[in-house]
Design a protein around this motif. Structure first.
Motif, PDB file in Angstrom:
ATOM      1  N   SER A 181      97.026  36.976  68.182  1.00 47.83           N
ATOM      2  CA  SER A 181      95.938  37.711  67.543  1.00 47.83           C
ATOM      3  C   SER A 181      96.474  38.752  66.563  1.00 47.83           C
ATOM      4  O   SER A 181      95.993  38.873  65.430  1.00 47.83           O
ATOM      5  N   LYS A 182      97.494  39.506  66.979  1.00 45.37           N
ATOM      6  CA  LYS A 182      98.056  40.538  66.099  1.00 45.37           C
ATOM      7  C   LYS A 182      98.847  39.918  64.946  1.00 45.37           C
ATOM      8  O   LYS A 182      98.869  40.443  63.834  1.00 45.37           O
ATOM      9  N   LEU A 183      99.502  38.805  65.220  1.00 45.37           N
ATOM     10  CA  LEU A 183     100.308  38.153  64.187  1.00 45.37           C
ATOM     11  C   LEU A 183      99.440  37.647  63.044  1.00 45.37           C
ATOM     12  O   LEU A 183      99.871  37.628  61.879  1.00 45.37           O
ATOM     13  N   SER A 184      98.214  37.252  63.341  1.00 44.76           N
ATOM     14  CA  SER A 184      97.348  36.646  62.318  1.00 44.76           C
ATOM     15  C   SER A 184      97.094  37.570  61.128  1.00 44.76           C
ATOM     16  O   SER A 184      96.781  37.107  60.037  1.00 44.76           O
ATOM     17  N   SER A 185      97.222  38.876  61.327  1.00 44.26           N
ATOM     18  CA  SER A 185      97.014  39.827  60.226  1.00 44.26           C
ATOM     19  C   SER A 185      98.321  40.462  59.761  1.00 44.26           C
ATOM     20  O   SER A 185      98.306  41.460  59.033  1.00 44.26           O
ATOM     21  N   SER A 186      99.455  39.907  60.187  1.00 46.20           N
ATOM     22  CA  SER A 186     100.762  40.499  59.862  1.00 46.20           C
ATOM     23  C   SER A 186     101.447  39.772  58.716  1.00 46.20           C
ATOM     24  O   SER A 186     101.384  38.549  58.626  1.00 46.20           O
ATOM     25  N   LYS A 187     102.107  40.539  57.868  1.00 44.77           N
ATOM     26  CA  LYS A 187     102.872  39.959  56.767  1.00 44.77           C
ATOM     27  C   LYS A 187     104.379  40.065  57.002  1.00 44.77           C
ATOM     28  O   LYS A 187     105.153  39.347  56.384  1.00 44.77           O
ATOM     29  N   ARG A 188     104.780  40.975  57.880  1.00 44.22           N
ATOM     30  CA  ARG A 188     106.204  41.124  58.187  1.00 44.22           C
ATOM     31  C   ARG A 188     106.358  41.552  59.640  1.00 44.22           C
ATOM     32  O   ARG A 188     105.707  42.505  60.079  1.00 44.22           O
ATOM     33  N   VAL A 189     107.166  40.827  60.389  1.00 45.81           N
ATOM     34  CA  VAL A 189     107.384  41.151  61.791  1.00 45.81           C
ATOM     35  C   VAL A 189     108.877  41.247  62.074  1.00 45.81           C
ATOM     36  O   VAL A 189     109.705  40.691  61.343  1.00 45.81           O
TER      37      VAL A 189
END
Length: 465
Positions: free
Chosen positions: A136-144
């Motif tokens: 869920s959080k990854l879906s709005s992430s551009k860099r992890v």
């Protein structure tokens, strides 16, 4: 409540122990206590060789076992206290169970980086709930940022789409938990493969939701990532940057009004990296979160429950299996303990055999699976089989290596000492696992054949069949 056998833990070790006991003792009452409302069951068990097995791990509601086995009851609850003098345990605050034999299979918890405390941007991946939160959080992430160098970290780096990745590892090569620098180099080309992000993932398994009252669940299975679309918010293929021999020193939450990213991570190499999310995949630690009225339960320096060659703890009639225990016996030359799904299943099955033998006053011989270390998994899309002392463990510098690699196809490494095979790393579809297993177990002198063992023009597998 009372039962002949009580097992604590709904993970692979605990469920395997309960199912094996149901086979050995179909007339005896068995109670399994699971802190999660879901349990992990081993399915599609396939023997590749005498000791190498592959299997899937599926999650199921806790009533699955009781509907399958008449003598198994499953209780959803948390172990609070063990009173070994009167052979009782306390579950939650009000359920008391009397046992004749107890097996502790409560597994381990994620060992998060120290900066993870009370930081909503740092996630650990352990069970189904944490995966759902991560996706869920990854879906709005551009860099992890991914911290860690084991199986889960390697799988994430390989499978994440549409997100730039900073991979922080304390070693000098990737996937160091399992493989050597040569195999790490072999995997490098897989980091930049472009997946078809629009390709749907077909999931033929039943899906269940975790009960909201659960605080922790059993470990994920060996193929957990195959059934999720792990995608971020970028439209371009991910860029992977690896930070070797580096660790995290600080994680600071940014002011969202002045920064594109919510967190700034400081590394030991002096770099400061801004990102949307930090995934901590830095191993596990034993889950010792209960009281015991006796002080005789012997623990290792890292709080693992010490067991002997029959999976018995230092307290009579109490056994342990899986990630929570430490195998404190004289190991066979080609075996060593490691926190793996395969060993959790083996230990759970063997603990059941030992408890059944103790009840029947039968002599038990140690299971053959403890003769040779075996593990099969998939890393960066390749089939990986590890056998024996595959990285020269226990051998010091007194060994030689035979090696063959075909780029993007296969990687083979054989460890020999005094002309005899001691371990092997097989990456790709080599079909040499049975031959290598036999050569390690029978210790045949290979000195006359060394030059030909990895010659691709010789069908060496048939030669040693």
């Amino acid at each position: 409540m009372n039962a002949t056998f009580v097992i604590i833990g709904g993970g692979i070790a605990g469920v395997t122990c309960a199912e094996t006991l149901a086979f050995y003792q179909p007339d005896k009452k068995i109670i399994l206590v699971s802190e999660s409302s879901l349990i992990k069951t081993v399915t599609n068990l396939l023997a590749l060789t005498q000791t190498i097995t592959t299997f899937n791990v599926e999650e199921a509601p806790i009533n699955t076992l009781s509907s399958k086995y008449e003598n198994i009851s499953v209780i959803h609850g948390k172990l609070r206290k063990i009173s070994d003098e009167d052979k009782t345990i306390l579950i939650n605050s009000d359920i008391k169970i009397t046992y004749e034999y107890l097996c502790i299979c409560i597994g381990a918890l994620p060992k998060l980086i120290p900066q993870a405390k009370d930081n909503p941007y740092i996630l650990g991946i352990r069970d189904t709930d944490s995966v759902e939160q991560f996706i869920s959080k990854l879906s709005s992430s551009k860099r992890v940022m991914i911290v860690g160098n084991g199986g889960i970290a390697s799988e994430l780096v390989y499978k994440i789409q549409n997100t730039d990745i900073d991979w922080v590892i304390k070693d000098n090569h990737i996937s160091a938990t399992f493989v050597d620098p040569g195999a790490g180099e072999f995997f490098q080309s897989s980091l930049h493969k472009n997946f078809n992000a629009s390709e749907p993932i077909l999931n033929k398994r039943m899906r269940y939701n975790e009960d909201s009252s659960s605080k922790s669940g059993a470990a994920l299975g060996p193929d957990w990532y195959k059934h999720f679309q792990i995608k971020g918010a970028c439209e371009l293929p991910p860029q992977v940057k690896i930070h070797y021999q580096t660790e995290v020193t600080d994680v600071k939450i940014n002011n969202v009004a002045t920064s594109m990213f919510p967190v700034e991570v400081s590394l030991t190499n002096g770099e400061k990296i801004n990102c949307d999310l930090v995934i901590s995949a830095t191993g596990v630690e034993p889950n010792i979160d209960f009281e015991i009225s006796s002080s005789k339960l012997e623990l290792s320096p890292v709080n693992e429950i010490i067991v002997n060659e029959f999976m018995q703890t230092s307290v009579p009639n109490i056994y342990a299996a899986g990630d929570v225990c430490h195998a404190n016996w004289e190991h066979a030359k080609h075996w060593f303990p490691m926190k793996l799904w395969t060993q959790a299943r083996q230990m759970g099955c063997y603990a059941a055999k030992c408890m059944s033998g103790a009840l029947n006053k039968e002599e038990i011989l140690q299971d053959f699976c403890f003769e040779i270390f075996t593990h099969t998994t998939r890393l960066f899309g390749y089939k990986v089989i590890l056998l024996g002392l595959y990285n020269g463990q226990k051998l010091g510098n007194d060994y030689e290596i035979l090696f063959r690699m075909t780029k993007e196809h296969e990687y083979l490494k054989l460890i020999l000492q005094n002309g005899r095979l001691q371990g092997a790393v097989l990456i790709g579809d080599t079909d040499l696992e049975e031959m290598c297993e036999n050569l390690i177990l029978n210790q045949l002198d290979l000195s006359p054949y060394k030059e030909d063992l990895l010659d691709p023009n010789i069908d060496v597998e048939d030669y040693f069949d």
